[in-house]
Design an enzyme around this catalytic site. Sequence first.
Site, short mmCIF file in Angstrom:
data_model
loop_
_atom_site.label_atom_id
_atom_site.label_comp_id
_atom_site.label_asym_id
_atom_site.label_seq_id
_atom_site.Cartn_x
_atom_site.Cartn_y
_atom_site.Cartn_z
N GLU A 47 0.86 -1.19 0.00
CA GLU A 47 0.00 0.00 0.00
C GLU A 47 0.89 1.24 0.00
O GLU A 47 1.97 1.25 0.61
CB GLU A 47 -0.86 -0.02 1.27
CG GLU A 47 -1.68 1.23 1.52
CD GLU A 47 -2.34 1.23 2.90
OE1 GLU A 47 -3.40 1.85 3.05
OE2 GLU A 47 -1.79 0.61 3.84
N LYS A 127 -9.68 1.45 -1.85
CA LYS A 127 -9.87 0.98 -0.46
C LYS A 127 -11.22 1.41 0.11
O LYS A 127 -11.55 2.59 0.10
CB LYS A 127 -8.72 1.49 0.40
CG LYS A 127 -8.70 0.99 1.83
CD LYS A 127 -7.43 1.50 2.51
CE LYS A 127 -7.30 1.08 3.94
NZ LYS A 127 -6.03 1.58 4.53
N CYS A 172 -4.87 -3.08 3.04
CA CYS A 172 -4.62 -2.85 4.46
C CYS A 172 -5.81 -3.21 5.35
O CYS A 172 -6.12 -4.37 5.54
CB CYS A 172 -4.18 -1.41 4.67
SG CYS A 172 -3.38 -1.13 6.28
#
Length: 312
Positions: A47, A127, A172
Amino acid sequence: MSRFVMTAAAQMGPIARAETRADCVKRLVEMMREAKARGSELVVFPELALTTFFPRWMIEDEAELDSFYETEMPSAQTMPLFDEAKKLGVGFYLGFAELVVENGVKRRYNTSILVDRTGNIVGKYRKVHLPGTSEPIPGRVLHHLEKRYFEPGDLGFPVWRAFGGVMGMCICNDRRWPEVYRVMGLQAVDMVMLGYNTPFDHVGEVAMDALSLFHNHLSMQAGAYQNATWVVGTAKCGNEEGSKMLGQSVIIAPSGEIVAQSVTVEDEVITAKCDLDMGKRYRETIFDFARHRRPEHYGLIVERTGAIPPPE
């Protein structure tokens, strides 16, 4: 016949705030070359692999904030990575901060892309599960302001046919949410790729923060096993601008077993020969959703157990 994909997780050590895109891309290219030398055809980077983790600071100057984002991909600064991928015949997953302007409005996302072995982008993910806060927490020197600098992704959890299988992406904090893997699992995903930047003190509760490494692997191993998929989790880690971030990048089989793991908190390449048909065997037996999964009864279970109290 088994479908094998030689896969690398290319962990990154800290990225200093002063490091340039060129500095970061050079590191990525070097690890891609190492991965290729070890037989890899797919490399998973972390990321925010092109910048330091800037949400740890309160940044009020908009021009300074914008400097951390990519407005096109590839750009002149990132093109060497795409060129090297095409030259080597290696695909990759890359996480970065994305800025787009829609109807005159700036939109900011924490984004990843999947690039095939010819250097072409075949998939994009934004995300969804943003951790942290939108305002600084009083008394903290380093913050976690993802909710301030990004908005939740608007692309869902699609999958793409690439590298001989069905590939998915997340980023994440997404790894902690079982529905992320399940949505992709329902699409028969063969491999989920995810990058992360996770500080040891992100919760602020000592007992919970002490379990960061355990929870990191627990969530990915559970997601892999319960959805019969490979999971490749790649960290940016080490002491980055005073923030200690966890490493232990992993490649996890559909059995839930870790088959490769990093041992440093620096730039490090780990590899595994991933048999995509291993997940298929689990989907045809233990996790045959069509035969064994019964979502039509979930509501009845909740009603009978009283898990959700009736409205007043």
